[in-house]
Design a protein around this motif. Structure first.
Motif, short mmCIF file in Angstrom:
data_model
loop_
_atom_site.label_atom_id
_atom_site.label_comp_id
_atom_site.label_asym_id
_atom_site.label_seq_id
_atom_site.Cartn_x
_atom_site.Cartn_y
_atom_site.Cartn_z
N GLU A 53 -35.01 5.76 43.81
CA GLU A 53 -36.04 4.99 44.48
C GLU A 53 -36.78 4.09 43.50
OE1 GLU A 53 -38.50 7.92 46.29
OE2 GLU A 53 -37.24 8.13 48.09
N LEU A 54 -37.10 4.63 42.34
CA LEU A 54 -37.81 3.84 41.32
C LEU A 54 -36.93 2.71 40.79
CD1 LEU A 54 -39.58 6.78 39.45
CD2 LEU A 54 -40.71 4.89 40.63
N LEU A 55 -35.64 2.97 40.66
CA LEU A 55 -34.72 1.92 40.22
C LEU A 55 -34.70 0.78 41.21
CD1 LEU A 55 -31.72 4.04 38.89
CD2 LEU A 55 -33.06 2.42 37.55
N ARG A 56 -34.63 1.10 42.50
CA ARG A 56 -34.60 0.06 43.53
C ARG A 56 -35.91 -0.73 43.55
NH1 ARG A 56 -32.51 4.61 46.72
NH2 ARG A 56 -30.24 4.45 46.86
N GLU A 57 -37.00 -0.03 43.31
CA GLU A 57 -38.31 -0.67 43.40
C GLU A 57 -38.59 -1.61 42.23
OE1 GLU A 57 -41.14 2.48 43.66
OE2 GLU A 57 -40.30 3.27 45.53
N SER A 58 -38.22 -1.19 41.01
CA SER A 58 -38.67 -1.96 39.85
C SER A 58 -37.60 -2.26 38.81
CB SER A 58 -39.83 -1.23 39.17
OG SER A 58 -39.47 0.10 38.82
N GLY A 59 -36.38 -1.76 39.01
CA GLY A 59 -35.31 -2.06 38.07
C GLY A 59 -35.21 -1.05 36.93
N TYR A 60 -34.12 -1.17 36.19
CA TYR A 60 -33.84 -0.19 35.14
C TYR A 60 -34.82 -0.30 33.98
CZ TYR A 60 -31.23 2.43 31.61
OH TYR A 60 -30.87 3.32 30.63
N ASP A 61 -35.13 -1.52 33.55
CA ASP A 61 -35.99 -1.69 32.38
C ASP A 61 -37.37 -1.10 32.61
OD1 ASP A 61 -33.97 -2.92 30.99
OD2 ASP A 61 -34.64 -4.96 31.47
N SER A 62 -37.86 -1.16 33.83
CA SER A 62 -39.21 -0.65 34.13
C SER A 62 -39.23 0.84 34.41
CB SER A 62 -39.80 -1.40 35.33
OG SER A 62 -39.94 -2.78 35.04
N THR A 93 -27.04 -2.12 47.65
CA THR A 93 -27.02 -3.42 47.00
C THR A 93 -28.18 -3.52 46.02
OG1 THR A 93 -26.07 -4.40 48.99
CG2 THR A 93 -27.01 -5.90 47.38
N ALA A 94 -29.34 -3.06 46.42
CA ALA A 94 -30.51 -3.09 45.54
C ALA A 94 -30.27 -2.24 44.29
CB ALA A 94 -31.75 -2.58 46.29
N LEU A 95 -29.62 -1.11 44.48
CA LEU A 95 -29.35 -0.24 43.35
C LEU A 95 -28.37 -0.88 42.38
CD1 LEU A 95 -29.96 2.49 42.09
CD2 LEU A 95 -28.11 3.47 43.44
N MET A 96 -27.30 -1.49 42.92
CA MET A 96 -26.35 -2.17 42.06
C MET A 96 -27.01 -3.31 41.30
SD MET A 96 -22.64 -2.26 43.97
CE MET A 96 -23.16 -2.68 45.62
N HIS A 97 -27.88 -4.03 41.98
CA HIS A 97 -28.59 -5.13 41.35
C HIS A 97 -29.48 -4.61 40.22
CE1 HIS A 97 -30.40 -9.11 41.04
NE2 HIS A 97 -31.59 -8.53 41.05
N ALA A 98 -30.16 -3.49 40.47
CA ALA A 98 -31.07 -2.93 39.47
C ALA A 98 -30.34 -2.45 38.22
CB ALA A 98 -31.86 -1.77 40.10
N LEU A 99 -29.10 -2.02 38.40
CA LEU A 99 -28.38 -1.40 37.28
C LEU A 99 -27.35 -2.31 36.61
CD1 LEU A 99 -27.73 2.15 38.76
CD2 LEU A 99 -29.32 1.55 36.94
N SER A 100 -27.00 -3.42 37.24
CA SER A 100 -25.88 -4.22 36.76
C SER A 100 -26.03 -4.65 35.30
CB SER A 100 -25.68 -5.45 37.64
OG SER A 100 -25.24 -5.07 38.92
N HIS A 101 -27.16 -5.24 34.95
CA HIS A 101 -27.34 -5.73 33.58
C HIS A 101 -27.39 -4.58 32.60
CE1 HIS A 101 -28.58 -8.27 30.28
NE2 HIS A 101 -29.60 -7.45 30.05
N ALA A 102 -28.17 -3.54 32.93
CA ALA A 102 -28.28 -2.40 32.02
C ALA A 102 -26.94 -1.72 31.81
CB ALA A 102 -29.31 -1.40 32.56
N ALA A 103 -26.12 -1.67 32.87
CA ALA A 103 -24.83 -1.00 32.77
C ALA A 103 -23.91 -1.69 31.78
CB ALA A 103 -24.18 -0.92 34.15
N LEU A 104 -24.04 -3.02 31.65
CA LEU A 104 -23.20 -3.74 30.70
C LEU A 104 -23.53 -3.37 29.26
CD1 LEU A 104 -23.19 -7.30 32.31
CD2 LEU A 104 -21.39 -5.57 32.39
N GLN A 105 -24.74 -2.86 29.04
CA GLN A 105 -25.14 -2.45 27.70
C GLN A 105 -24.93 -0.96 27.45
OE1 GLN A 105 -26.08 -5.17 26.05
NE2 GLN A 105 -25.98 -6.30 28.00
N ASN A 106 -24.60 -0.22 28.50
CA ASN A 106 -24.48 1.24 28.39
C ASN A 106 -23.20 1.69 29.07
OD1 ASN A 106 -24.77 4.10 29.05
ND2 ASN A 106 -26.88 3.90 28.33
#
Length: 218
Positions: A33-42, A109-122
């Protein structure tokens, strides 16, 4: 000399048993839920602890770091999108998939969006994202296409048959990138009618009868 907390940190096994499977699911749900709300970095361990009323030290003892907790949350809440859809026609199956996406209100979709950039680094995060969200959806759509080929609905030599999953999942993902919004109700169904079905040589438009879920899973 060890600090008072170091003895506790060195013996995590006894602590881990205190988190029940039910409690773990609550934590995983809060993480997503937090990932969808504010993204991985937050996302922070402090934020998860506050949302779940769980001690931050307990989270660190159990999972060690934010990436490990996110991976555990993805694996612990694994969903098989579209796996129970088998309507007897490819058009019905794909429209059934569109209904599932509409019912999810963009959550995946929101979850994939939240994680896409971070996943490329991890790499571990990328693997978890693929295995829990992307791969099951691809496998289910591929199974729909295979059944359609077996029924004689579509020609096995039609090159478009190899790209149905990419089209459907890509449409789910691309709209947020191109237009800054998630697919609203009906968007994926219209995309299927206008782009996917004609490429497969099938009549455009919704199936004759409403799609129903059930039958075989994948």
């Amino acid at each position: 000399m060890p600090s008072p907390g170091s003895a506790q940190e060195s013996a995590p096994t006894s602590r881990r048993s205190k988190i029940t499977p039910e409690r773990a699911q609550e934590l995983y749900t809060a993480v997503l839920e937090l990932l969808r709300e504010s993204g991985y970095d937050s996302l922070t361990m402090e934020g998860v602890a506050s949302r779940t009323r769980c001690g931050k030290s307990t989270l660190y003892r159990q999972w060690g770091s934010k990436p490990e907790l996110v991976v555990a949350a993805l694996n612990g809440t694994r969903r098989t999108l579209f796996s129970d859809i088998d309507t007897g026609s490819l058009s019905g199956d794909l429209h059934g998939a569109a209904q599932v996406v509409d019912a999810a209100s963009g959550k995946d979709t929101a979850l994939m969006h939240a994680l896409s950039h971070a996943a490329l680094q991890n790499p571990d995060l990328l693997c978890a994202l693929r295995s829990t969200l992307i791969a099951p959806a691809i496998a289910a759509i591929d199974a729909m296409v295979e059944r359609a080929v077996e029924r004689g609905e579509i020609d096995a030599e039609n090159p478009a048959a190899d790209y149905v999953a990419a089209q459907v999942i890509g449409a789910m993902r691309a709209r947020s990138l191109l237009e800054g919004r998630y697919p609203e109700d009906g968007f994926l169904a219209r995309f299927i009618e206008c782009a996917v079905l004609p490429a497969l040589g099938l009549p455009a438009g919704p199936p004759a009868s409403p799609p129903a879920s059930g039958g075989s899973g994948t």
